[in-house]
Design a protein around this motif. Structure first.
Motif, PDB file in Angstrom:
ATOM      1  N   MET A  16       0.834  -1.208   0.000  1.00 48.17           N
ATOM      2  CA  MET A  16       0.000   0.000   0.000  1.00 48.17           C
ATOM      3  C   MET A  16       0.870   1.260   0.000  1.00 48.17           C
ATOM      4  O   MET A  16       0.523   2.270  -0.617  1.00 48.17           O
ATOM      5  N   ALA A  17       2.020   1.197   0.687  1.00 45.95           N
ATOM      6  CA  ALA A  17       2.947   2.328   0.658  1.00 45.95           C
ATOM      7  C   ALA A  17       3.477   2.539  -0.752  1.00 45.95           C
ATOM      8  O   ALA A  17       3.599   3.684  -1.220  1.00 45.95           O
ATOM      9  N   ALA A  18       3.779   1.442  -1.450  1.00 49.02           N
ATOM     10  CA  ALA A  18       4.282   1.554  -2.820  1.00 49.02           C
ATOM     11  C   ALA A  18       3.220   2.146  -3.747  1.00 49.02           C
ATOM     12  O   ALA A  18       3.518   3.014  -4.585  1.00 49.02           O
ATOM     13  N   PHE A  19       1.973   1.695  -3.626  1.00 52.72           N
ATOM     14  CA  PHE A  19       0.894   2.255  -4.435  1.00 52.72           C
ATOM     15  C   PHE A  19       0.733   3.751  -4.176  1.00 52.72           C
ATOM     16  O   PHE A  19       0.576   4.552  -5.110  1.00 52.72           O
ATOM     17  N   THR A  20       0.750   4.139  -2.896  1.00 52.34           N
ATOM     18  CA  THR A  20       0.572   5.551  -2.544  1.00 52.34           C
ATOM     19  C   THR A  20       1.749   6.385  -3.036  1.00 52.34           C
ATOM     20  O   THR A  20       1.569   7.529  -3.478  1.00 52.34           O
ATOM     21  N   LEU A  21       2.954   5.821  -2.963  1.00 47.28           N
ATOM     22  CA  LEU A  21       4.118   6.522  -3.487  1.00 47.28           C
ATOM     23  C   LEU A  21       3.974   6.732  -4.992  1.00 47.28           C
ATOM     24  O   LEU A  21       4.269   7.824  -5.508  1.00 47.28           O
ATOM     25  N   SER A  22       3.517   5.704  -5.702  1.00 43.81           N
ATOM     26  CA  SER A  22       3.304   5.836  -7.141  1.00 43.81           C
ATOM     27  C   SER A  22       2.295   6.943  -7.448  1.00 43.81           C
ATOM     28  O   SER A  22       2.499   7.767  -8.349  1.00 43.81           O
ATOM     29  N   ASP A  23       1.205   6.973  -6.683  1.00 42.62           N
ATOM     30  CA  ASP A  23       0.191   8.021  -6.886  1.00 42.62           C
ATOM     31  C   ASP A  23       0.762   9.407  -6.603  1.00 42.62           C
ATOM     32  O   ASP A  23       0.477  10.377  -7.330  1.00 42.62           O
ATOM     33  N   SER A  24       1.570   9.506  -5.555  1.00 42.50           N
ATOM     34  CA  SER A  24       2.153  10.806  -5.199  1.00 42.50           C
ATOM     35  C   SER A  24       3.105  11.295  -6.290  1.00 42.50           C
ATOM     36  O   SER A  24       3.117  12.488  -6.627  1.00 42.50           O
ATOM     37  N   VAL A  25       3.898  10.387  -6.842  1.00 41.61           N
ATOM     38  CA  VAL A  25       4.806  10.767  -7.919  1.00 41.61           C
ATOM     39  C   VAL A  25       4.017  11.198  -9.155  1.00 41.61           C
ATOM     40  O   VAL A  25       4.380  12.165  -9.837  1.00 41.61           O
ATOM     41  N   MET A  26       2.914  10.501  -9.443  1.00 47.60           N
ATOM     42  CA  MET A  26       2.068  10.898 -10.572  1.00 47.60           C
ATOM     43  C   MET A  26       1.511  12.308 -10.359  1.00 47.60           C
ATOM     44  O   MET A  26       1.421  13.103 -11.298  1.00 47.60           O
ATOM     45  N   LYS A  27       1.157  12.629  -9.136  1.00 45.01           N
ATOM     46  CA  LYS A  27       0.657  13.965  -8.823  1.00 45.01           C
ATOM     47  C   LYS A  27       1.747  15.013  -9.039  1.00 45.01           C
ATOM     48  O   LYS A  27       1.484  16.114  -9.545  1.00 45.01           O
ATOM     49  N   LEU A  28       2.975  14.666  -8.658  1.00 42.92           N
ATOM     50  CA  LEU A  28       4.107  15.563  -8.894  1.00 42.92           C
ATOM     51  C   LEU A  28       4.352  15.745 -10.395  1.00 42.92           C
ATOM     52  O   LEU A  28       4.587  16.864 -10.874  1.00 42.92           O
ATOM     53  N   LEU A  29       4.297  14.655 -11.134  1.00 47.23           N
ATOM     54  CA  LEU A  29       4.535  14.725 -12.581  1.00 47.23           C
ATOM     55  C   LEU A  29       3.457  15.532 -13.291  1.00 47.23           C
ATOM     56  O   LEU A  29       3.718  16.135 -14.329  1.00 47.23           O
ATOM     57  N   GLY A  30       2.252  15.538 -12.722  1.00 43.76           N
ATOM     58  CA  GLY A  30       1.172  16.302 -13.327  1.00 43.76           C
ATOM     59  C   GLY A  30       1.441  17.792 -13.377  1.00 43.76           C
ATOM     60  O   GLY A  30       0.774  18.523 -14.122  1.00 43.76           O
ATOM     61  N   GLN A  31       2.418  18.250 -12.606  1.00 44.77           N
ATOM     62  CA  GLN A  31       2.757  19.678 -12.611  1.00 44.77           C
ATOM     63  C   GLN A  31       3.647  20.064 -13.786  1.00 44.77           C
ATOM     64  O   GLN A  31       3.780  21.254 -14.103  1.00 44.77           O
ATOM     65  N   THR A  32       4.267  19.068 -14.451  1.00 48.60           N
ATOM     66  CA  THR A  32       5.222  19.387 -15.519  1.00 48.60           C
ATOM     67  C   THR A  32       4.963  18.634 -16.815  1.00 48.60           C
ATOM     68  O   THR A  32       5.282  19.142 -17.890  1.00 48.60           O
ATOM     69  N   LEU A  33       4.391  17.436 -16.739  1.00 45.93           N
ATOM     70  CA  LEU A  33       4.159  16.639 -17.941  1.00 45.93           C
ATOM     71  C   LEU A  33       2.667  16.538 -18.241  1.00 45.93           C
ATOM     72  O   LEU A  33       1.850  16.441 -17.313  1.00 45.93           O
ATOM     73  N   PRO A  34       2.267  16.546 -19.518  1.00 47.84           N
ATOM     74  CA  PRO A  34       0.870  16.312 -19.873  1.00 47.84           C
ATOM     75  C   PRO A  34       0.404  14.942 -19.395  1.00 47.84           C
ATOM     76  O   PRO A  34       1.180  13.980 -19.363  1.00 47.84           O
ATOM     77  N   MET A  35      -0.881  14.848 -19.041  1.00 47.50           N
ATOM     78  CA  MET A  35      -1.383  13.641 -18.402  1.00 47.50           C
ATOM     79  C   MET A  35      -1.226  12.397 -19.279  1.00 47.50           C
ATOM     80  O   MET A  35      -0.756  11.356 -18.824  1.00 47.50           O
ATOM     81  N   PHE A  36      -1.650  12.487 -20.534  1.00 47.61           N
ATOM     82  CA  PHE A  36      -1.618  11.298 -21.380  1.00 47.61           C
ATOM     83  C   PHE A  36      -0.187  10.844 -21.651  1.00 47.61           C
ATOM     84  O   PHE A  36       0.084   9.641 -21.723  1.00 47.61           O
TER      85      PHE A  36
END
Length: 301
Positions: A16-36
């Motif tokens: 669950m920590a790994a899943f949440t970390l993945s989600d958090s990194v995706m949220k960070l990436l959303g600030q610089t990279l297009p979603m698709f």
């Protein structure tokens, strides 16, 4: 020496920590990279990693029955839909709020199984489901001005994941889990590539590149550890530790995004978790009764 249940619990919490970390990194990436494009890059990493693991495990040599092919295809479509709605909510909501809403999944899956798969659900679990949905309303608060389109996206994501889990229950046990996960990763990658055609290309740099690799590795690790957890310990014992994801979401949300839910949201999240744990408990009781033979006229619950 740790017992199998203890090892299973540790694996589940780490997953669950790994899943949440993945989600958090995706949220960070959303600030610089297009979603698709982010989806496409992560999907590529997930597909390659899972593909290698599945190949070594011989998962690609399994021939699927026609019924299973349709079920896996439907499950993959449902999962792909859930990813889009999840990211739309993730990019615009506190990660802990979104995670709290997703904790209602055991309740929605139990209700869906009763409605569509005719699994026995008694009044006690139905009451717990109702209380859990009250907790969801406390998180999204549609009457208090806190409800917006992104909270609706989170609820739609729950609906898609519920459909995915119901379809999963119908897939034959002979179908390897790795093959199903690889199909999901491939579908998400293709979905990301299709959507990226309408976006201006942004090349990953020295910051976003490692982050893309991190989210890919984290989501695969989360999946593998969750599978190992249920295979190591008793299902009824280790499954409730999935709720530890909410704790990780609170910690990472605060550390990475300076987010902290208000008291009403925390109370709603606690209610969701409590009713979910009660549902797991009642499910174990029901299985024991069915195994021993339920007294005539009683609905297990």
């Amino acid at each position: 020496m740790l017992s199998d249940n203890a090892r299973g619990a540790i694996l589940m919490m780490t997953g669950m920590a790994a899943f949440t970390l993945s989600d958090s990194v995706m949220k960070l990436l959303g600030q610089t990279l297009p979603m698709f494009q982010t989806l496409a890059w992560r999907g590529l990493g997930v597909t390659v990693i899972l593909g290698l693991i599945a190949w070594r495990a011989g998962a690609f040599h399994v021939r699927l029955a026609r019924r299973d092919r349709w079920l896996v295809a439907g499950r993959t479509l449902a999962d792909t839909g859930s990813v889009w709605f999840f990211l739309q909510a993730l990019y615009h909501m506190p990660i802990a709020n979104l995670t709290a809403i997703l904790q209602a999944l055991p309740l929605t899956v139990t209700l869906g199984a009763a409605l569509f798969l005719r699994e026995p659900v008694g009044w006690k679990r139905l009451a717990a489901i109702g209380m859990g949905f009250l907790g969801v309303l406390m998180v999204v608060r549609p009457q208090a001005g806190a409800f917006d389109i992104h909270a609706l996206y989170a609820l739609v994501c729950v609906a898609f994941v519920t459909l995915r889990e119901l379809l999963t229950r119908r897939v034959s046990r002979e179908v390897p889990s790795l093959l199903i996960a690889w199909a999901n990763g491939t579908a998400v990658m293709l979905f990301g590539l299709a959507g990226a055609m309408g976006e201006s290309f942004v090349a990953p740099d020295l910051v976003t590149g490692p982050l893309l690799l991190a989210t890919s590795v984290a989501i695969v690790a989360g999946y593998l550890m969750a599978v190992m957890a249920v295979r190591t310990g008793e299902l009824g014992f280790v499954t409730p530790f999935r709720y530890s994801g909410l704790v990780w979401a609170l910690v990472l949300g605060f550390l990475l995004f300076a987010e902290w839910p208000d008291p009403v949201t925390l109370l709603g999240a606690g209610l969701i978790v409590a009713t979910g744990l009660f549902t797991f408990y009642r499910e174990r009781v029901t299985r024991r009764r069915l195994h021993r033979g339920t007294p005539s006229g009683r609905v297990p619950g």
